[in-house]
Design a protein around this motif. Structure first.
Motif, PDB file in Angstrom:
ATOM      1  N   PRO A 148     152.835  91.649  91.175  1.00 37.97           N
ATOM      2  CA  PRO A 148     153.592  91.237  92.360  1.00 37.97           C
ATOM      3  C   PRO A 148     153.975  92.417  93.254  1.00 37.97           C
ATOM      4  O   PRO A 148     154.134  92.264  94.464  1.00 37.97           O
ATOM      5  CB  PRO A 148     154.823  90.571  91.762  1.00 37.97           C
ATOM      6  N   ARG A 149     154.085  93.617  92.650  1.00 39.20           N
ATOM      7  CA  ARG A 149     154.508  94.771  93.445  1.00 39.20           C
ATOM      8  C   ARG A 149     153.549  95.050  94.605  1.00 39.20           C
ATOM      9  O   ARG A 149     153.964  95.526  95.658  1.00 39.20           O
ATOM     10  CB  ARG A 149     154.591  95.998  92.521  1.00 39.20           C
ATOM     11  N   GLN A 150     152.275  94.774  94.397  1.00 41.00           N
ATOM     12  CA  GLN A 150     151.324  95.034  95.473  1.00 41.00           C
ATOM     13  C   GLN A 150     151.391  93.983  96.580  1.00 41.00           C
ATOM     14  O   GLN A 150     150.787  94.144  97.622  1.00 41.00           O
ATOM     15  CB  GLN A 150     149.899  95.084  94.914  1.00 41.00           C
ATOM     16  N   GLY A 151     152.044  92.915  96.307  1.00 38.98           N
ATOM     17  CA  GLY A 151     152.086  91.835  97.280  1.00 38.98           C
ATOM     18  C   GLY A 151     153.099  92.061  98.385  1.00 38.98           C
ATOM     19  O   GLY A 151     153.918  91.202  98.666  1.00 38.98           O
ATOM     20  N   THR A 152     153.019  93.215  98.979  1.00 38.24           N
ATOM     21  CA  THR A 152     154.032  93.523  99.986  1.00 38.24           C
ATOM     22  C   THR A 152     153.767  92.851 101.318  1.00 38.24           C
ATOM     23  O   THR A 152     154.611  92.869 102.186  1.00 38.24           O
ATOM     24  CB  THR A 152     154.135  95.026 100.222  1.00 38.24           C
ATOM     25  N   ASN A 153     152.537  92.321 101.468  1.00 37.32           N
ATOM     26  CA  ASN A 153     152.302  91.540 102.666  1.00 37.32           C
ATOM     27  C   ASN A 153     153.024  90.213 102.474  1.00 37.32           C
ATOM     28  O   ASN A 153     152.450  89.242 102.013  1.00 37.32           O
ATOM     29  CB  ASN A 153     150.804  91.290 102.849  1.00 37.32           C
ATOM     30  N   CYS A 210     150.399  80.653  94.779  1.00 38.21           N
ATOM     31  CA  CYS A 210     149.782  81.293  93.614  1.00 38.21           C
ATOM     32  C   CYS A 210     150.687  82.443  93.162  1.00 38.21           C
ATOM     33  O   CYS A 210     151.359  83.091  93.977  1.00 38.21           O
ATOM     34  CB  CYS A 210     148.403  81.810  93.994  1.00 38.21           C
ATOM     35  N   SER A 211     150.680  82.718  91.897  1.00 32.83           N
ATOM     36  CA  SER A 211     151.542  83.784  91.386  1.00 32.83           C
ATOM     37  C   SER A 211     150.836  85.133  91.326  1.00 32.83           C
ATOM     38  O   SER A 211     151.425  86.116  90.897  1.00 32.83           O
ATOM     39  CB  SER A 211     152.039  83.409  89.985  1.00 32.83           C
ATOM     40  N   CYS A 212     149.580  85.192  91.754  1.00 30.90           N
ATOM     41  CA  CYS A 212     148.861  86.469  91.657  1.00 30.90           C
ATOM     42  C   CYS A 212     149.271  87.386  92.809  1.00 30.90           C
ATOM     43  O   CYS A 212     150.105  87.048  93.641  1.00 30.90           O
ATOM     44  CB  CYS A 212     147.355  86.232  91.639  1.00 30.90           C
ATOM     45  N   SER A 213     148.619  88.534  92.874  1.00 32.19           N
ATOM     46  CA  SER A 213     149.015  89.540  93.861  1.00 32.19           C
ATOM     47  C   SER A 213     148.705  89.109  95.286  1.00 32.19           C
ATOM     48  O   SER A 213     149.152  89.729  96.229  1.00 32.19           O
ATOM     49  CB  SER A 213     148.302  90.848  93.564  1.00 32.19           C
ATOM     50  N   LEU A 214     147.909  88.064  95.442  1.00 30.60           N
ATOM     51  CA  LEU A 214     147.608  87.582  96.786  1.00 30.60           C
ATOM     52  C   LEU A 214     148.480  86.383  97.138  1.00 30.60           C
ATOM     53  O   LEU A 214     148.073  85.511  97.887  1.00 30.60           O
ATOM     54  CB  LEU A 214     146.118  87.202  96.863  1.00 30.60           C
ATOM     55  N   GLU A 215     149.662  86.346  96.574  1.00 29.90           N
ATOM     56  CA  GLU A 215     150.501  85.170  96.720  1.00 29.90           C
ATOM     57  C   GLU A 215     150.893  84.855  98.166  1.00 29.90           C
ATOM     58  O   GLU A 215     151.228  83.722  98.486  1.00 29.90           O
ATOM     59  CB  GLU A 215     151.764  85.288  95.865  1.00 29.90           C
TER      60      GLU A 215
END
Lengths: 403, 533
Positions: free
Chosen positions: B108-113, B418-423
């Protein structure tokens, strides 16, 4: 014209939101209602095998089949015995090539303009020598003569090119063959529906025709031959219908011409359909058809053959042509395949993209395929204009008008 | 500058694109691309050089070293503020490495968008798209000229849907005015017609390869690295016509000059392919040793099956990308078992390019150059979890731009994010099959390919079926054609009948027929179900 066009059910179909334009007659012609009716009538009312049955249906089928042979014979001014029903021009050529028992050290002289079907039956049995084209885009007769030697069994040439539409002066080729004591075969697959062909007057040993390019069904055609030339052919294949007797030692007596060349149950429905097709053409008249096609050919070359951004193949003034035009887009962005798909799907124009079974011709022309527009007498000036505008629109997308 | 040395996270690259502006002069775009999340950030030429300096410093990227590298190594006059500003931005965007390697995997940390930013960017892109197509594309100028621009993706439903017939009819008018005014390198593409209606579309040549790279990058795969090599095993049909892929062409004619992409010799019918042909594929896979595989699952299944049966060594790949329509879970499970890696599905179409890709959670994430809608028969969005027609809007295609284009496929709308990094991205839950393949149950209700596959293949005895096809006859009876596996028996057959009656209706007239082979459709693709006409 509308009366003629109304006889083609295919032309009532709509593609891309408009009545389709059928410009693929060189591949196969649409089927007029009388041909469809004749085939359906056989299938529905008297579907039976011919010649060998004694019942009513068989006799009706035999009559119709043989009646079609008579019609085709009259259409080409040949004798009934000189008309053998075959699957098409390809099989007819194979029948001749196989029947001549060609040896590998012999040769056949043809031209670079030929369809694969008038190359491979020869080249698979003996040497095939191809005369080049002259500056007028027609096969060079003088060059062909230089290729003839003592081992030359046969000359062959297409009557009308399926790529360029050029009409070859075949009488000169017949004379050339006669002068050298060779047999001659004329491939009239493309010409038969465009030109009034008189087999007797032409004097060729063999003339091959595909029915499906003559408004008849697919899977039917004729081998037309001089009786003496046909007599010389070793019948291949052999089988039922081609022999009158098979003895206990399995020796046999071949039937008379033309049946000895028609082993097995033939395409009866197709033959009956072909009879109806020549009736259809006869009623319109081959003279008016030739005249109409000459007009269409002129229009085709003037309107579409001159479009900026497209290069016609084999274009040369002063050559008689069937209304067949093959084009390439020199930048290669609009490949023949794409042009054909786009014309079909966005404009409802049926054409053909590819090599048209003439790889050697395209190779010598230095192009990898072409877009072929092939018209026939029922096509209209409006259809030519519609296609021209479609091509202009497509070209505008890839060939900018600006600097 | 940050306290810890700025080290870039793996998979972060700066890429330059050259373009010609409207004034005809060339200019350069620089993008920092995070291939693991698919995010892209435009940077200036100076920032690109600072980025390169940080990259060159590697693990030694102390503040002094970076400054030195920028000023001496690149010969640039960059202020401390500029350098520190970029490094701080990279840090905020989570593009710098974690202190520990083990913390590197996406999370999740990468999901800053965040979603808000994503939607804001999407609105901007949609607004720009609308302005562009109405301004320069005759078809849209005529169709939409007097309409207000859409205010959001959700506002698209008031615009007309374009079907394939309309695309074919309008193709020339779908090109921008400027296309005919100056020379451009363009290419036509032709679709296979697997949704029953083939199309031709025009594209700028430069734009053709880029979206696929973005598709891979959105799945966390970096096609820009030297390690990225990929082997394709796909149907031997191109654009609806036969191509060379089944002709056993020599290796040299199937590998790209870079040596990074190999087209494996394919075959006409995966259900009858000989062991020798499959072994040839396995030999090439071993020799080429790709890092990625791109498969039509139906064609790869015999390869996986053969490898499992013979114990053949398979290349160690990072992932398998499937495409070419809804794959049966029979085949997907087989691929996962044989290769032991995740299988991602990339949903793409000739007209639009790559549209979405499935993540490890199974959700389809829509790639940013596209907008996807899942709509009912009236063109309104379906409720979460419902199945509807999938429409796509291509925001970036310069030629043949598509607004609310009917793809011919069904998809299921997502229920949750979605719970992945592209959430933060738009998603849909699943592809459900081609509209033209859908059948009906005994009550006339729609049954899509995915539902058929769930009924037939989910939790089936391992090795019971090689492949299958459910055919609805013109008389409304059903035939399940199966190519049995070694574990197929009467119990399996009875279970299949029960499952299908559960799907189609208890009164369904159903016959199960064993076949030795099931050939693909004429376009080379497999259909899990269809209705005879």
């Amino acid at each position: 014209m509308e009366a003629v066009r109304s006889q083609f059910p295919l032309l009532k179909r709509e593609i891309a939101g408009r009545p389709l334009v059928y410009f693929d007659n060189a591949a196969t012609s649409p089927k007029p209602q009388p041909v469809i009716d004749a085939v359906i009538d056989y299938m529905a009312r008297y579907s039976a095998n011919i010649h060998r049955g004694k019942h009513t249906l068989s006799e009706e089928a035999s009559d119709a089949y043989e009646n079609s042979r008579s019609k085709v014979a009259r259409f080409f001014n040949a004798d009934r015995a000189e008309i053998a029903f075959v699957r098409g021009a390809t099989e007819a050529i194979h029948l001749v090539a196989g029947g001549l028992k060609l040896r590998p050290d012999e040769n056949v002289v043809g031209t670079i303009l030929e369809h694969h079907s008038n190359i491979l039956p020869w080249s698979s049995r003996c040497e095939f020598r191809a005369a080049p084209l002259g500056p007028d885009g027609l096969p060079d007769l003088e060059q062909a003569e230089r290729l003839i030697d003592a081992k030359t069994r046969l000359l062959t040439v297409t009557h009308t090119s399926n790529v360029t539409g050029a009409v070859v002066p075949v009488r000169a080729w017949v004379d050339l063959a006669r002068a050298h004591g060779s047999l001659i075969l004329i491939d009239a697959a493309q010409a038969a529906s465009h030109s009034d062909i008189d087999a007797q007057a032409l004097g060729a040993d063999f003339l091959v025709v595909s029915g499906h390019k003559l408004f008849a069904p697919t899977g039917i055609g004729v081998l037309i031959g001089r009786r003496e030339a046909l007599e010389e052919l070793q019948p291949t294949p052999l089988g039922g219908g081609a022999v009158s007797l098979v003895r206990g030692d399995f020796s046999f007596e071949p039937r008379d011409l033309p049946w000895r060349l028609e082993a097995g149950t033939p395409h009866i429905a197709g033959a009956i359909g072909m009879g109806a097709a020549v009736d259809f053409l006869t009623e319109i008249g081959m003279g008016p058809i030739e005249q109409r096609n000459a007009e269409l050919s002129r229009l085709l070359y003037e309107r579409i053959g001159t479009l900026e951004g497209l290069t016609p193949l084999g274009s040369s003034a002063g050559v008689a042509r069937a209304p067949i035009l093959s084009l390439v887009e020199p930048t290669g962005t609009l490949t023949p395949d794409y042009l054909s798909r786009l014309l079909s799907d966005s404009y409802g124009v049926m054409t053909r993209g590819g090599h048209h079974c003439a790889h050697p011709y395209h190779e010598q022309a230095g192009v990898n395929g072409s877009l072929r527009l092939s018209l026939h007498f029922y096509n209209t000036e409006e259809e030519v204009e519609h296609t021209a505008r479609a091509l202009e629109q497509l070209l505008a997308m890839v060939v900018p008008r600006g600097p | 500058m940050t306290e810890s040395p700025p080290r870039l996270r793996a998979g972060v690259e700066c890429v330059a694109f050259s373009q010609r502006g409207l004034d005809g002069k060339p200019f350069r775009w620089n993008f920092v691309i995070d291939y693991r999340t698919g995010r892209r950030f435009a940077v200036s030429n100076l920032e690109a050089e600072i980025f390169a300096a940080v990259r060159r410093c590697g693990a030694e990227a102390t503040p002094d070293r970076v400054r030195h590298e920028v000023r001496v190594g690149s010969g640039l006059t960059a202020s401390d503020e500029a350098i520190e500003g970029l490094v701080a931005s990279l840090s905020r965007l989570c593009l710098l490495a974690e202190p520990e390697e083990s913390a590197e995997p996406l999370g999740p940390r990468q999901g800053t968008n965040d979603r808000e930013t994503y939607e804001s960017l999407q609105r901007d892109a949609l607004s720009a798209f609308f302005e562009r197509v109405v301004g320069e594309v005759p078809y849209y100028r005529d169709l939409l000229g007097d309409q207000e621009p859409p205010t959001s993706a959700g506002d698209l439903s008031r615009f007309p849907i374009m079907n394939k017939a309309a695309l074919r009819a309008a193709l020339p008018k779908l090109q921008p005015d400027w296309l005919t005014e100056e020379k451009h390198s363009v290419r036509f593409l032709s679709s296979s017609g697997s949704t029953d209606d083939r199309t031709q579309t025009l594209h700028l040549t430069d734009e053709l390869s880029q979206p696929y790279s973005m598709g891979f990058s959105a799945l966390g795969l970096n096609p820009a690295t030297d390690e990225f090599t990929i082997a394709y095993l796909i149907p031997p049909i191109c654009s609806g016509t036969e191509c060379h892929m089944d002709m056993m062409l020599p290796y040299t004619r199937r590998v790209t000059p870079s040596g990074r992409l190999l087209y494996l010799n394919s075959f006409r019918d995966p259900s009858t392919v000989s062991d020798e042909r499959v072994d040839a594929v396995l030999d090439e896979l071993e020799g080429f040793a790709p890092s990625m595989l791109a498969f039509d699952a139906a064609y790869a299944a015999p390869v996986a099956r053969r490898a499992l049966a013979t114990g053949r060594r398979l290349p160690s790949v990072k992932a398998i990308i499937t495409s070419y329509g809804v794959s049966s879970s029979l085949h997907l499970d087989l691929l996962k078992k044989a290769f032991g890696v995740p299988v991602h599905d990339m949903y793409s179409m000739t007209e639009a390019g790559p549209i979405a890709g499935s993540c490890a959670e199974g959700a389809y994430h829509v790639f940013s150059p596209c907008l996807v809608e899942i709509v009912d028969e009236e063109g309104s969005p379906v409720a979460p979890g419902e199945v509807g027609r999938l429409l796509v809007t291509t925001l970036e295609n310069k030629l043949t731009p598509l607004l609310r284009y009917e793809t011919g496929d069904f998809a299921r709308a997502a229920v949750d994010r979605c719970s992945c990094s592209l959430e933060h991205t738009d998603t849909f839950a699943s592809l459900e099959g081609r509209i033209s393949d859908a059948i009906t149950d005994t009550r006339g209700g729609r049954v899509v390919a995915r539902a058929v596959d769930t009924a037939v293949a989910a939790d089936l005895v391992d090795g019971a079926l090689q492949c299958y096809q459910l055919v609805q006859g013109a008389d409304r009876g059903y035939r399940l054609l199966v190519v049995p596996g070694e574990a197929y028996d009467a119990d399996v057959e009875a279970a299949l009948a029960d499952r299908l009656r559960g799907l189609l209706g208890g009164d369904a007239a159903l016959a199960i027929e064993s076949c030795r082979s099931l050939p693909p459709s004429t376009n080379g693709k497999y259909r899990l179900c269809y209705r005879e006409r």
